[in-house]
Scaffold this motif. Structure first.
Motif, PDB file in Angstrom:
ATOM      1  N   UNK A  65       1.116  -1.241   0.188  1.00 11.81           N
ATOM      2  CA  UNK A  65      -0.155  -0.046   0.131  1.00 11.81           C
ATOM      3  C   UNK A  65       0.772   1.515  -0.322  1.00 11.81           C
ATOM      4  N   UNK A  66       1.883   1.928  -1.492  1.00  7.56           N
ATOM      5  CA  UNK A  66       2.460   2.724  -0.911  1.00  7.56           C
ATOM      6  C   UNK A  66       1.758   3.753  -0.776  1.00  7.56           C
ATOM      7  N   UNK A  67       0.352   3.951  -0.943  1.00  7.48           N
ATOM      8  CA  UNK A  67       0.013   5.291  -1.308  1.00  7.48           C
ATOM      9  C   UNK A  67      -1.152   5.852   0.283  1.00  7.48           C
ATOM     10  N   UNK A  68      -0.408   6.494   0.334  1.00  9.85           N
ATOM     11  CA  UNK A  68      -1.494   7.129   1.918  1.00  9.85           C
ATOM     12  C   UNK A  68      -2.774   7.158   1.396  1.00  9.85           C
ATOM     13  N   UNK A  69      -3.378   7.516   2.542  1.00 10.40           N
ATOM     14  CA  UNK A  69      -5.002   7.504   1.768  1.00 10.40           C
ATOM     15  C   UNK A  69      -5.647   8.717   3.196  1.00 10.40           C
ATOM     16  N   UNK A  70      -6.153   9.981   2.201  1.00 13.06           N
ATOM     17  CA  UNK A  70      -6.543  10.769   2.906  1.00 13.06           C
ATOM     18  C   UNK A  70      -8.301  10.671   2.905  1.00 13.06           C
ATOM     19  N   UNK A  71      -8.799  11.272   4.210  1.00 12.38           N
ATOM     20  CA  UNK A  71     -10.200  11.055   3.972  1.00 12.38           C
ATOM     21  C   UNK A  71     -10.745  12.582   3.763  1.00 12.38           C
ATOM     22  N   UNK A  72     -11.917  12.525   4.147  1.00 12.71           N
ATOM     23  CA  UNK A  72     -12.229  13.456   3.550  1.00 12.71           C
ATOM     24  C   UNK A  72     -14.224  13.896   4.011  1.00 12.71           C
ATOM     25  N   UNK A  73     -13.888  14.198   5.234  1.00 10.69           N
ATOM     26  CA  UNK A  73     -15.599  14.799   5.643  1.00 10.69           C
ATOM     27  C   UNK A  73     -16.404  15.781   4.545  1.00 10.69           C
ATOM     28  N   UNK A  74     -17.470  15.528   4.857  1.00  9.35           N
ATOM     29  CA  UNK A  74     -18.973  16.259   3.997  1.00  9.35           C
ATOM     30  C   UNK A  74     -18.854  17.791   5.208  1.00  9.35           C
ATOM     31  N   UNK A  75     -20.148  18.322   4.327  1.00  9.25           N
ATOM     32  CA  UNK A  75     -20.670  19.332   5.072  1.00  9.25           C
ATOM     33  C   UNK A  75     -21.077  19.673   6.034  1.00  9.25           C
ATOM     34  N   UNK A  76     -20.324  20.211   7.067  1.00  8.45           N
ATOM     35  CA  UNK A  76     -21.845  20.083   8.472  1.00  8.45           C
ATOM     36  C   UNK A  76     -21.614  19.516   8.966  1.00  8.45           C
ATOM     37  N   UNK A  77     -20.064  18.755   9.198  1.00  5.09           N
ATOM     38  CA  UNK A  77     -19.402  17.235   9.934  1.00  5.09           C
ATOM     39  C   UNK A  77     -18.144  17.434  10.082  1.00  5.09           C
ATOM     40  N   UNK A  78     -16.777  16.558  10.827  1.00  2.00           N
ATOM     41  CA  UNK A  78     -16.370  16.516  10.505  1.00  2.00           C
ATOM     42  C   UNK A  78     -15.972  15.287  10.670  1.00  2.00           C
ATOM     43  N   UNK A  79     -14.221  14.734  10.717  1.00  2.00           N
ATOM     44  CA  UNK A  79     -13.344  13.596   9.922  1.00  2.00           C
ATOM     45  C   UNK A  79     -13.792  12.927  11.941  1.00  2.00           C
ATOM     46  N   UNK A  80     -14.344  13.497  12.614  1.00  3.59           N
ATOM     47  CA  UNK A  80     -14.317  12.832  14.354  1.00  3.59           C
ATOM     48  C   UNK A  80     -15.968  11.646  13.843  1.00  3.59           C
ATOM     49  N   UNK A  81     -16.346  12.163  13.243  1.00  2.00           N
ATOM     50  CA  UNK A  81     -18.556  11.982  12.918  1.00  2.00           C
ATOM     51  C   UNK A  81     -18.330  10.955  12.129  1.00  2.00           C
ATOM     52  N   UNK A  82     -16.598  11.842  10.891  1.00  2.00           N
ATOM     53  CA  UNK A  82     -17.575  10.816   9.646  1.00  2.00           C
ATOM     54  C   UNK A  82     -16.674   9.503   9.634  1.00  2.00           C
ATOM     55  N   UNK A  83     -15.463   9.115  10.524  1.00  2.00           N
ATOM     56  CA  UNK A  83     -14.602   8.390  10.132  1.00  2.00           C
ATOM     57  C   UNK A  83     -13.885   7.059  10.912  1.00  2.00           C
ATOM     58  N   UNK A  84     -14.722   7.164  11.405  1.00  2.00           N
ATOM     59  CA  UNK A  84     -14.356   6.315  12.932  1.00  2.00           C
ATOM     60  C   UNK A  84     -14.158   4.449  13.015  1.00  2.00           C
ATOM     61  N   UNK A  85     -14.774   4.985  11.921  1.00  2.00           N
ATOM     62  CA  UNK A  85     -14.829   2.857  11.162  1.00  2.00           C
ATOM     63  C   UNK A  85     -14.002   2.401   9.710  1.00  2.00           C
ATOM     64  N   UNK A  86     -13.944   3.804   9.168  1.00  2.00           N
ATOM     65  CA  UNK A  86     -13.162   3.146   7.799  1.00  2.00           C
ATOM     66  C   UNK A  86     -12.180   3.411   7.797  1.00  2.00           C
ATOM     67  N   UNK A  87     -11.834   4.825   9.265  1.00  2.00           N
ATOM     68  CA  UNK A  87      -9.970   4.612   9.242  1.00  2.00           C
ATOM     69  C   UNK A  87      -9.692   3.587  10.154  1.00  2.00           C
ATOM     70  N   UNK A  88     -10.624   3.271  10.538  1.00  2.00           N
ATOM     71  CA  UNK A  88      -9.460   1.713  11.771  1.00  2.00           C
ATOM     72  C   UNK A  88      -9.494   0.564  10.424  1.00  2.00           C
TER      73      UNK A  88
END
Length: 321
Positions: A65-88
């Motif tokens: 997996x040579x490329x880091x993955x950057x996660x970008x949340x949506x409107x009126x939310x944040x990384x904490x609400x959006x990515x607890x499942x996918x990031x892990x």
């Protein structure tokens, strides 16, 4: 995300913007130091603690997996609400995973309280640009892959086209290899019909620009069907040379309406894979916000990042006996 909650909060933020003229406020993101330290402490603190599995600034990409993955949340939310499942999940597969908060505006009763993903999309793309540069410098990678939910997909495309994410003159120099969008507002949304109420209000003589921003907020206004920003973003080609796109949608989307407006047209280049979740799992009723954590969608994202993932992991649709 419930549509009522979305509109109420956007209205508050837009009123605050009008009252205190903070439309230019954003998160200043700088590159790591030469020693590989992460972003400056003030910026990290402002974003808050990242979801588990993300923002390990000492992570070294693997050969698999040579490329880091950057996660970008949506409107009126944040990384904490959006990515607890996918990031892990992605971190457990061996990816270097990074997430940011962007597009901050303060609420008028407390300038220290920030709401994310509501500021000007063009400025948000600048914040993404700086964050990606930080990830590349920290990890030593030459490119990243990106996953953008809702507005996050649109911000990612803005970054690709106008902020150096893709290099049309030499695609081998692009900073992004693959973009996966989840219910992205690529061609705008009627916000579940609320755009029609806005048009009614303006037909009664209320100022169009002010009414639009009061109802939808800055970023929400830019994501309306036919907005000037989206017209500019989609003019010419909807895709950038050298970038692979996977566009994932759910037929149960109640925020991006109609949901098929998320799909991109690559004009026969073969760069885009447009997918309904229901094409893989016909019984799925995943919602707009559910796209960030639904097991079937996580499977689709994992397969898009690494086509061999599906060979090793047969799909069993969630809820299937």
């Amino acid at each position: 995300m419930k549509i009522g909650r979305v509109i109420r909060r956007r209205t508050i933020i837009a009123v605050a913007t009008t009252m205190i003229a903070v439309a230019g406020v954003g998160v200043s993101v700088a590159a790591p130091t030469a020693t590989g330290d992460p972003l400056p402490v003030a910026s990290i603190d402002r974003m808050g603690s990242p979801p588990e599995g993300s923002n390990n600034w000492s992570c070294v990409p693997s050969e698999a997996h040579p490329r880091p993955v950057v996660l970008i949340h949506g409107t009126d939310t944040n990384m904490q609400e959006s990515w607890p499942v996918l990031s892990q999940d992605l971190a457990s597969q061996g990816y270097c995973v990074f997430a940011l908060n962007y597009g901050a505006l303060p609420v008028f009763w407390d300038p220290n309280h920030l709401v994310w993903g509501v500021g000007d999309i063009e400025q948000s793309a600048v914040e993404v640009e700086r964050f990606v540069d930080s990830v590349l410098q920290s990890t030593g990678a030459s490119q990243v892959d990106m996953v953008g939910h809702s507005q996050g997909g649109t911000v990612a495309r803005q970054y690709l086209k106008f902020n150096g994410g893709a290099d049309p003159s030499d695609p081998t120099q692009s900073k992004v290899h693959r973009l996966i969008t989840l219910g992205a507002t690529n061609h705008g949304t009627s916000w579940n019909g609320i755009q029609q109420l806005y048009l009614l209000a303006t037909s009664l003589g209320l100022p169009r620009d002010l009414t639009s921003k009061l109802v939808f907020g800055i970023a929400g206004d830019q994501q309306l069907i036919g907005s000037p920003m989206l017209k500019k973003l989609n003019a010419g080609s909807e895709v950038m040379a050298g970038v692979d796109y996977t566009v994932i949608a759910t037929r149960s989307d109640g925020v991006v309406t109609p949901p098929e407006r998320t799909f991109l047209n690559d004009r026969g280049t073969g760069q885009v894979t447009n997918q309904w979740v229901q094409d893989l799992c016909p019984a799925s009723t995943v919602s707009h916000m559910g796209l960030t954590s639904d097991p079937d969608v996580v499977y689709m994202v994992s397969s898009a990042l690494d086509p061999s993932y599906a060979d090793r992991n047969p799909l069993v649709c969630s809820g299937t006996p």
